[in-house]
Design a protein around this motif. Structure first.
Motif, mmCIF file in Angstrom:
data_model
loop_
_atom_site.group_PDB
_atom_site.id
_atom_site.type_symbol
_atom_site.label_atom_id
_atom_site.label_comp_id
_atom_site.label_asym_id
_atom_site.label_seq_id
_atom_site.Cartn_x
_atom_site.Cartn_y
_atom_site.Cartn_z
ATOM 1 N N GLY A 10 -47.138 20.112 -51.726
ATOM 2 C CA GLY A 10 -47.076 21.106 -52.790
ATOM 3 C C GLY A 10 -45.747 21.821 -52.783
ATOM 4 O O GLY A 10 -44.796 21.377 -52.133
ATOM 5 N N SER A 11 -45.708 22.918 -53.488
ATOM 6 C CA SER A 11 -44.493 23.728 -53.577
ATOM 7 C C SER A 11 -44.664 24.998 -52.769
ATOM 8 O O SER A 11 -45.724 25.635 -52.823
ATOM 9 C CB SER A 11 -44.199 24.070 -55.038
ATOM 10 O OG SER A 11 -43.948 22.899 -55.785
ATOM 11 N N SER A 17 -45.277 27.922 -45.135
ATOM 12 C CA SER A 17 -45.939 26.897 -44.327
ATOM 13 C C SER A 17 -46.788 25.991 -45.198
ATOM 14 O O SER A 17 -47.264 26.391 -46.277
ATOM 15 C CB SER A 17 -46.837 27.554 -43.270
ATOM 16 O OG SER A 17 -46.097 28.399 -42.425
ATOM 17 N N LEU A 18 -46.978 24.785 -44.728
ATOM 18 C CA LEU A 18 -47.887 23.826 -45.357
ATOM 19 C C LEU A 18 -48.487 22.962 -44.262
ATOM 20 O O LEU A 18 -47.852 22.748 -43.219
ATOM 21 C CB LEU A 18 -47.151 22.908 -46.338
ATOM 22 C CG LEU A 18 -46.906 23.369 -47.779
ATOM 23 C CD1 LEU A 18 -46.101 22.320 -48.521
ATOM 24 C CD2 LEU A 18 -48.206 23.670 -48.491
ATOM 25 N N ARG A 19 -49.683 22.447 -44.510
ATOM 26 C CA ARG A 19 -50.275 21.473 -43.601
ATOM 27 C C ARG A 19 -50.595 20.212 -44.372
ATOM 28 O O ARG A 19 -51.355 20.244 -45.341
ATOM 29 C CB ARG A 19 -51.545 22.012 -42.940
ATOM 30 C CG ARG A 19 -52.052 21.054 -41.845
ATOM 31 C CD ARG A 19 -53.270 21.560 -41.125
ATOM 32 N NE ARG A 19 -54.494 21.384 -41.893
ATOM 33 C CZ ARG A 19 -55.717 21.356 -41.349
ATOM 34 N NH1 ARG A 19 -55.849 21.517 -40.049
ATOM 35 N NH2 ARG A 19 -56.766 21.210 -42.120
ATOM 36 N N LEU A 20 -50.020 19.129 -43.923
ATOM 37 C CA LEU A 20 -50.289 17.826 -44.512
ATOM 38 C C LEU A 20 -51.376 17.117 -43.710
ATOM 39 O O LEU A 20 -51.459 17.279 -42.496
ATOM 40 C CB LEU A 20 -49.029 16.965 -44.526
ATOM 41 C CG LEU A 20 -47.792 17.560 -45.189
ATOM 42 C CD1 LEU A 20 -46.664 16.541 -45.174
ATOM 43 C CD2 LEU A 20 -48.097 18.045 -46.587
ATOM 44 N N LEU A 80 -49.854 17.244 -40.061
ATOM 45 C CA LEU A 80 -48.496 17.724 -39.846
ATOM 46 C C LEU A 80 -48.464 19.172 -40.310
ATOM 47 O O LEU A 80 -48.530 19.456 -41.510
ATOM 48 C CB LEU A 80 -47.470 16.904 -40.632
ATOM 49 C CG LEU A 80 -46.015 17.360 -40.469
ATOM 50 C CD1 LEU A 80 -45.549 17.153 -39.026
ATOM 51 C CD2 LEU A 80 -45.092 16.599 -41.430
ATOM 52 N N GLU A 81 -48.418 20.079 -39.343
ATOM 53 C CA GLU A 81 -48.331 21.505 -39.636
ATOM 54 C C GLU A 81 -46.863 21.866 -39.718
ATOM 55 O O GLU A 81 -46.107 21.673 -38.764
ATOM 56 C CB GLU A 81 -49.017 22.305 -38.535
ATOM 57 C CG GLU A 81 -49.136 23.786 -38.819
ATOM 58 C CD GLU A 81 -50.287 24.117 -39.776
ATOM 59 O OE1 GLU A 81 -51.330 23.460 -39.649
ATOM 60 O OE2 GLU A 81 -50.109 25.007 -40.622
ATOM 61 N N THR A 117 -46.797 12.123 -49.995
ATOM 62 C CA THR A 117 -47.159 13.375 -50.656
ATOM 63 C C THR A 117 -45.892 14.228 -50.738
ATOM 64 O O THR A 117 -45.114 14.314 -49.796
ATOM 65 C CB THR A 117 -48.293 14.103 -49.907
ATOM 66 O OG1 THR A 117 -48.702 15.248 -50.648
ATOM 67 C CG2 THR A 117 -47.871 14.529 -48.500
ATOM 68 N N GLN A 118 -45.694 14.844 -51.896
ATOM 69 C CA GLN A 118 -44.447 15.563 -52.150
ATOM 70 C C GLN A 118 -44.500 16.981 -51.605
ATOM 71 O O GLN A 118 -45.476 17.707 -51.829
ATOM 72 C CB GLN A 118 -44.167 15.608 -53.662
ATOM 73 C CG GLN A 118 -42.928 16.390 -54.051
ATOM 74 C CD GLN A 118 -41.650 15.718 -53.592
ATOM 75 O OE1 GLN A 118 -41.540 14.498 -53.600
ATOM 76 N NE2 GLN A 118 -40.678 16.517 -53.162
#
Length: 123
Positions: A10-11, A17-20, A80-81, A117-118
């Motif tokens: 996401g953006s 932070s993002l978690r994939l 992936l954090e 994933t972007q």
């Protein structure tokens, strides 16, 4: 090996932070080596980090201390954090797996890939 399916991109603003997540089958989840790669626009795909079947984890220097790889064997999911995200982390992120004896961030070793994933980091 069964396909890998990434999600969670996401953006986000710089510093966020993002978690994939990377979902797969039980067979692929038990692969000797699972990894995250990324490809930024106009650049070659590069390794982010990997985890072995015995839990050894290594990261590329560019994400060391900011990104964390983990795996939930019960859910057959790789994570992936990503924290303290920077503009240069903008890329399409891929998970990959293989069963060869050696686990390294070399793309040619990996036999199974997700669709990506972007992740977009903005200022």
């Amino acid at each position: 090996q069964e396909p890998l399916v990434e999600s969670g991109g996401g953006s986000v603003q710089a510093g966020g932070s993002l978690r994939l997540s990377c979902a797969t089958s039980e067979a692929t989840s038990s692969s000797n080596c699972m990894a995250w790669f990324r490809q930024a626009p106009g650049k070659e795909r590069e390794g982010v980090g990997y985890i072995t079947s015995v839990g050894t984890i290594r990261y590329d220097q560019s994400v060391q201390g900011r990104f964390t790889i983990s795996k939930d064997n019960a859910k057959n999911t790789l994570y992936l954090e990503m924290t303290s995200l920077k503009l240069e982390d903008t890329a399409t992120y891929y998970c990959a797996a293989h069963d060869k004896a050696v686990c390294q961030l070399r793309q040619e070793l990996f036999t199974t890939w997700g669709q990506g994933t972007q992740v977009t980091v903005s200022s």
